[in-house]
Design an enzyme around this catalytic site. Sequence first.
Site: not given
Lengths: 386, 386
Positions: A70, A188, A213, A284, A309
């Site tokens: 990271y 979600n 799903r 992400g 970020w």
Amino acid sequence: MVFSLPKRLFSCSSLLRNRAIIYTSNGPVTQALSIITYQPLPPPPPNTINIKFILAPINPADLNTIEGVYPSKPSLSSNLSSSGKGSKDEPVFVAGNEGLAEVVDVGEGVSGLEKGTWVVMDKPQVGTWATSRNVGVKDVIRLPFGKLNGLSEAHGATMTVNPTTAYNMLDSFIQLSEGDWIIQNGANSAVGKLVIQIAKIRGLKTINFVRSRDNLSELVKELEKLGATKVLTYDDLYDKSIRGKVKEWTGGKDIRLALNCVGGEPAAAIAKLLGSNAHLVSYGAMSKKPLSLPTSLFIFKNLTSHGFWQTRWSKENSRHKKAALIGTLAEWMTQGKLKAPDHENLTIFRHDSDEEATQKVRETLRRVAEGKVGKKVLFKLEDVNA
Amino acid sequence: MVFSLPKRLFSCSSLLRNRAIIYTSNGPVTQALSIITYQPLPPPPPNTINIKFILAPINPADLNTIEGVYPSKPSLSSNLSSSGKGSKDEPVFVAGNEGLAEVVDVGEGVSGLEKGTWVVMDKPQVGTWATSRNVGVKDVIRLPFGKLNGLSEAHGATMTVNPTTAYNMLDSFIQLSEGDWIIQNGANSAVGKLVIQIAKIRGLKTINFVRSRDNLSELVKELEKLGATKVLTYDDLYDKSIRGKVKEWTGGKDIRLALNCVGGEPAAAIAKLLGSNAHLVSYGAMSKKPLSLPTSLFIFKNLTSHGFWQTRWSKENSRHKKAALIGTLAEWMTQGKLKAPDHENLTIFRHDSDEEATQKVRETLRRVAEGKVGKKVLFKLEDVNA
């Protein structure tokens, strides 16, 4: 008159020993982490405070930090012990970036923070998976609402990473007005759910995409209850009819903000639904696929692609602005407008030995790393009897 | 005293018939295009001018426009003929977006433009592949330097698309100072060469990537002569040593602007050489591959990815600003600081029949479409005897 003892006598922070989840070199969480017990903190030096963590979450980025992949790195702590691990001779990394703490003692020259004040971290990578720490006054931001005002510990502990990210992505790239539409994938995710809620507060409409799903209708209901305007699957997104549907919903109004935490096709597909002069903001890459977009979107539709970020935002903005944002979010939380994430607390009990506690921590992080925990896990570390 | 005839008598624009390369519906250039001959222009209505094209280039976007796959569409012309193609009953598209023209007649109320003034197009898709056209005064921008000042016809004819693109990409996204570095792929493209030259004028250093080829050393010499600081191939770009080399050249200074006209791997690889808070600007996709970038560049290095399209810039900026830019570019051209592109003129002779001329045009465009012409091809259309 009631006789009241000086408060100081009831402070037990100096009577109990501390614990922290630490590592000395980067590696897989199941090997790198261990728990150490260390002496009570000395009284805080001038302009510093001693804080006691109430709850501290495991965020996905914590695992990457411990693994060493990271970009935001913690500094070594050498003030935990007088000898052994955590001492000047053997400094350690204390894990954890986010958390809710209570001020337990203030040094000389500290104003605006007193014993009992709830604070969240301003400095990244303070090392929040610990009982008590000594930090600078500028390493924390005071919460305007304490537990008496209805802010839950879970709210407070999960305030500085995800809710701020959701808020700032809706605020930093384009001026949105009530009735405007935005679009997101990974709806979600923890941030995705906060985007839905904050958009609703601001009167913005959201088109939300999730993976198909088994229990899809439950998830759709959940997101709609949070305020989602539309919830669809990636199968819907890839279907040719999506363009017409979106046009019908928006009345032909251009969508100018897309939020992406997936990458790959689910990112390209939402970008293609945007109007001219729009912004795609990525925070992400859950698919682990690159962000792959037709160049024509950039050239002819003037798409701009950004990343967000929160760590950078925090570095680039004033303490005043950050405190104001935390204040706004805390207020919405106490008003019931922002839900705390689904969570479970993992308590490291006073009576757990360091070895037992270490196993507990490693096992939990292994499950988180494998994606086997649907909920946010929050550490609750108890002090240890002296 | 010398007796001088009124100039009007020497104007032969009204004595010669015109020609234009036109199409009536979108299609492949080898089928869609034809040449028509039409009557002399009537005197220009108020606030308009009659212009005669001197030279007009074939740009890659012209082919896409004719095929109907370019976002900028021409309008139909219905004022070419009184009957047949180009008339009110049978309007046509006149091809060509860029070109150099000379004012041959001015309507009432026109100021600042006189007979003999050189102008370039401000309005997109005017239809420049023609002899003479009637246009509004705001459809053109006056050149500050005429042929007497050493501006060549080829310079003037190729001024509003590529040199403006190169200039604006270096100017619009980030403040660059003398000594700063920029990076680009497709460095031997028409725009790439202009970027090299304008960067040199501004004191900027350039790292330029090109495809490997047989005559590589010649190309490297050519680009270095234009002012390129470094010229390398994509093989060099993909080599692990590139990071160290770049760091050595720049002295560790961050590169904050990358220009991309290729897409695919050559785009991702230059993006990875950028420092924090950098901008990737795409103006082409010669590889026909999407722009595929690691999301981490956006999130953790704050990369912003933009597109640049001169047509949009032109729409969004004032005439004053555009005229100033054209003035700057023209000045650099007359000073020998900006070379005209390698080019060949394709003359449609007065004596070519419409059928012969049509075959010539189609054949040339076929060769351009197949990438068989290394040079810029410029149309020179002669009027036809009445």
